[in-house]
Design a protein around this motif. Structure first.
Motif, PDB file in Angstrom:
ATOM      1  N   PRO A  59      30.109  74.138  87.075  1.00 60.66           N
ATOM      2  CA  PRO A  59      29.867  72.699  87.209  1.00 60.66           C
ATOM      3  C   PRO A  59      31.087  71.889  86.784  1.00 60.66           C
ATOM      4  N   ALA A  60      31.268  70.749  87.445  1.00 61.85           N
ATOM      5  CA  ALA A  60      32.406  69.891  87.113  1.00 61.85           C
ATOM      6  C   ALA A  60      32.356  69.423  85.667  1.00 61.85           C
ATOM      7  N   GLY A  61      31.139  69.270  85.124  1.00 64.92           N
ATOM      8  CA  GLY A  61      31.019  68.830  83.741  1.00 64.92           C
ATOM      9  C   GLY A  61      31.650  69.786  82.748  1.00 64.92           C
ATOM     10  N   LEU A  62      31.567  71.089  83.031  1.00 61.12           N
ATOM     11  CA  LEU A  62      32.197  72.065  82.144  1.00 61.12           C
ATOM     12  C   LEU A  62      33.713  72.046  82.291  1.00 61.12           C
ATOM     13  N   TRP A  63      34.188  71.850  83.521  1.00 63.91           N
ATOM     14  CA  TRP A  63      35.634  71.685  83.688  1.00 63.91           C
ATOM     15  C   TRP A  63      36.115  70.462  82.903  1.00 63.91           C
ATOM     16  N   HIS A  64      35.345  69.398  82.976  1.00 60.99           N
ATOM     17  CA  HIS A  64      35.691  68.173  82.248  1.00 60.99           C
ATOM     18  C   HIS A  64      35.754  68.441  80.745  1.00 60.99           C
ATOM     19  N   ALA A  65      34.735  69.124  80.213  1.00 57.31           N
ATOM     20  CA  ALA A  65      34.720  69.428  78.784  1.00 57.31           C
ATOM     21  C   ALA A  65      35.928  70.262  78.386  1.00 57.31           C
ATOM     22  N   GLN A  66      36.214  71.281  79.180  1.00 56.41           N
ATOM     23  CA  GLN A  66      37.339  72.159  78.863  1.00 56.41           C
ATOM     24  C   GLN A  66      38.660  71.406  78.872  1.00 56.41           C
ATOM     25  N   GLU A  67      38.858  70.553  79.874  1.00 56.41           N
ATOM     26  CA  GLU A  67      40.131  69.842  79.967  1.00 56.41           C
ATOM     27  C   GLU A  67      40.304  68.800  78.886  1.00 56.41           C
ATOM     28  N   MET A  68      39.227  68.193  78.446  1.00 57.52           N
ATOM     29  CA  MET A  68      39.340  67.248  77.347  1.00 57.52           C
ATOM     30  C   MET A  68      39.611  67.977  76.025  1.00 57.52           C
ATOM     31  N   LEU A  69      38.836  69.026  75.764  1.00 61.70           N
ATOM     32  CA  LEU A  69      38.933  69.726  74.484  1.00 61.70           C
ATOM     33  C   LEU A  69      40.231  70.496  74.342  1.00 61.70           C
ATOM     34  N   ILE A  70      40.632  71.200  75.401  1.00 65.25           N
ATOM     35  CA  ILE A  70      41.838  72.016  75.327  1.00 65.25           C
ATOM     36  C   ILE A  70      43.053  71.272  75.856  1.00 65.25           C
ATOM     37  N   GLY A  71      42.860  70.457  76.872  1.00 65.28           N
ATOM     38  CA  GLY A  71      43.985  69.776  77.499  1.00 65.28           C
ATOM     39  C   GLY A  71      44.424  68.528  76.767  1.00 65.28           C
ATOM     40  N   SER A  72      43.599  67.486  76.840  1.00 69.10           N
ATOM     41  CA  SER A  72      43.979  66.203  76.231  1.00 69.10           C
ATOM     42  C   SER A  72      44.183  66.323  74.728  1.00 69.10           C
ATOM     43  N   ALA A 291      28.030  61.311  62.615  1.00 69.30           N
ATOM     44  CA  ALA A 291      26.872  60.823  63.356  1.00 69.30           C
ATOM     45  C   ALA A 291      26.597  61.703  64.570  1.00 69.30           C
ATOM     46  N   GLY A 292      27.657  62.075  65.289  1.00 67.82           N
ATOM     47  CA  GLY A 292      27.472  62.907  66.473  1.00 67.82           C
ATOM     48  C   GLY A 292      26.922  64.281  66.140  1.00 67.82           C
ATOM     49  N   LEU A 293      27.448  64.898  65.079  1.00 74.29           N
ATOM     50  CA  LEU A 293      26.942  66.207  64.665  1.00 74.29           C
ATOM     51  C   LEU A 293      25.472  66.138  64.278  1.00 74.29           C
ATOM     52  N   SER A 308      24.138  66.429  74.666  1.00 71.04           N
ATOM     53  CA  SER A 308      25.414  65.930  75.190  1.00 71.04           C
ATOM     54  C   SER A 308      25.750  64.547  74.651  1.00 71.04           C
ATOM     55  N   THR A 309      24.720  63.760  74.325  1.00 72.15           N
ATOM     56  CA  THR A 309      24.975  62.439  73.754  1.00 72.15           C
ATOM     57  C   THR A 309      25.663  62.564  72.399  1.00 72.15           C
ATOM     58  N   GLY A 310      25.128  63.434  71.547  1.00 72.38           N
ATOM     59  CA  GLY A 310      25.760  63.656  70.253  1.00 72.38           C
ATOM     60  C   GLY A 310      27.154  64.238  70.392  1.00 72.38           C
ATOM     61  N   VAL A 311      27.335  65.146  71.341  1.00 73.64           N
ATOM     62  CA  VAL A 311      28.659  65.744  71.562  1.00 73.64           C
ATOM     63  C   VAL A 311      29.663  64.673  71.965  1.00 73.64           C
ATOM     64  N   HIS A 312      29.255  63.734  72.809  1.00 74.14           N
ATOM     65  CA  HIS A 312      30.176  62.666  73.200  1.00 74.14           C
ATOM     66  C   HIS A 312      30.492  61.733  72.032  1.00 74.14           C
TER      67      HIS A 312
END
Length: 407
Positions: A59-72, A291-293, A308-312
């Protein structure tokens, strides 16, 4: 002009821009991180419509998560480590070719993520493993040479990030969505550990600078029990994820880690100076992370709230504010300027929070932002980091600021 041994300038040959950017890690990696944080989400939401051209199984959402966490966030990590660690250890910093090679390796993996190219997952895994491995070796090498244990915490967390990244890439290669989701959660907790250690190192000198700009005294002393409590409980939560504990038990572990970060917020109560943007931003990073955790933990305990809300809240709020704080404070101090941070940086910090609120508003049934899903949030989030870049690019690229450090 030319740069002398002490960092001053003298008449002569003009210094090329690439030599200026390669002088210190923050000069190249902070702008790279800002551009990636700003542009990649906008490309996903506005251009690709939350889809990726070459993604087939994940899913694109997992690609998004990976690129934010590892990339950005990864680019910000490289810039922070290669800038702060030499200062902490009084050693020669990585410069020029070594930094540009790291940037090229990091950037190669980001192109794979931009396209969502499933077939190129092994290449992206190799490239990300290279720069993460270099950071681990760099920290361990300095620890050995300087006979210090102060860098081992960072080395351990980055090594954990390396292993989790490889596991997530393996999940992508095998089309194992469940494993990829678990690794995304673990990498988020790893980032909480890194953030906790970084805030412990940054908050003390910044608070003392705010309380006594002359730096003649150090009136602020952190409570030693708070320094590693957040990262320690994040590690316990990671162990719970790997052990496959029940949602209820693991939920309590996430809440405990969140409470530890919320406890750090009390260190901002230093009198009226607590309202300074620098203090508010650093304590806000702890507050958002906590708060997110706790939101993730509460979701596992039955609260009608998506994890996902808390993760964001953790990533966009806690890590977003933390990274923007580092960008703004280090960007001043390492270009010969002093606190306080300027108006544009303060506006950028505010935009980070607004972008987060727009992202989670539909999840919490507050209101529905106009446009397609998350478009407005991504635009506001992008504006935050582009505004920071506009404010700091002149000083970062200024040849006269090479070797300049604020007192």
């Amino acid at each position: 002009m030319t740069i002398t041994a002490d960092g001053s300038t003298s008449p002569g040959q003009r210094t090329p821009l690439y030599r200026v950017l390669g002088d210190e890690g923050f000069r190249i990696f902070f702008p790279l991180a800002a551009l990636h944080l700003a542009l990649w989400p906008v490309l996903w939401t506005l251009v690709n419509g939350n889809d990726l051209p070459l993604a087939r199984t994940m899913p694109a959402g997992l690609w998004h998560a990976q690129e934010m966490l590892i990339g950005s966030f990864g680019a910000a990590l490289i810039g922070f480590m290669t800038t702060a660690v030499p200062e902490w250890t009084d050693t020669i910093r990585l410069q020029q070719g070594r930094l540009f090679v790291l940037a090229a390796v990091w950037g190669g993996a980001r192109l794979v993520g931009l396209l969502g190219a499933d077939l190129l997952t092994p290449l992206a895994a190799l490239l990300d493993a290279v720069w993460l491995g270099v950071l681990v070796v760099y920290l361990l090498g300095l620890s050995w040479r300087k006979r210090t244990t102060r860098l081992l915490g960072f080395a351990g967390w980055i090594a954990a990030m390396l292993l989790a990244m490889l596991a997530m890439r393996y999940a992508f290669w095998r089309s194992d969505i469940a494993l990829a989701q678990m690794m995304a959660r673990i990498i988020t907790l790893v980032w909480c550990g890194v953030l906790g250690l970084a805030l412990a190192r940054i908050t003390v000198p910044v608070t003392n600078h705010v309380l006594d700009p002359s730096l003649q005294t150090t009136p602020y002393r952190p409570h030693p029990g708070r320094l590693n409590l957040g990262p320690g409980l994040a590690a316990v939560a990671i162990a719970g994820e790997l052990a496959g504990l029940s949602p209820a038990v693991s939920g309590f572990l996430w809440i405990a880690a969140g409470a530890a970060f919320m406890d750090r917020v009390s260190e901002a109560f230093i009198g009226r100076e607590m309202w300074r943007a620098e203090i508010m931003a650093l304590s806000g990073a702890s507050a958002m992370t906590g708060a997110g955790l706790m939101m993730v933990g509460a979701s596992r305990l039955g609260l009608p709230l998506a994890e996902s809300t808390g993760v964001h809240v953790v990533t966009m709020g806690g890590l977003g504010l933390g990274i923007m704080s580092v960008f703004s404070i280090a960007g001043l101090m390492h270009t010969g300027q002093n606190l306080p941070i300027g108006r544009m940086a303060k506006a950028a910090l505010l935009l980070v929070i607004i972008g987060l609120l727009l992202r989670i508003a539909p999840d919490l049934d507050w209101f529905m932002p106009p446009g397609r899903a998350h478009e407005l949030s991504s635009v506001v989030w992008a504006a935050a980091f582009l505004l920071w870049l506009k404010a700091y690019a002149p000083a970062i690229s200024d040849r006269s600021t090479i070797g300049a450090v604020a007192c």
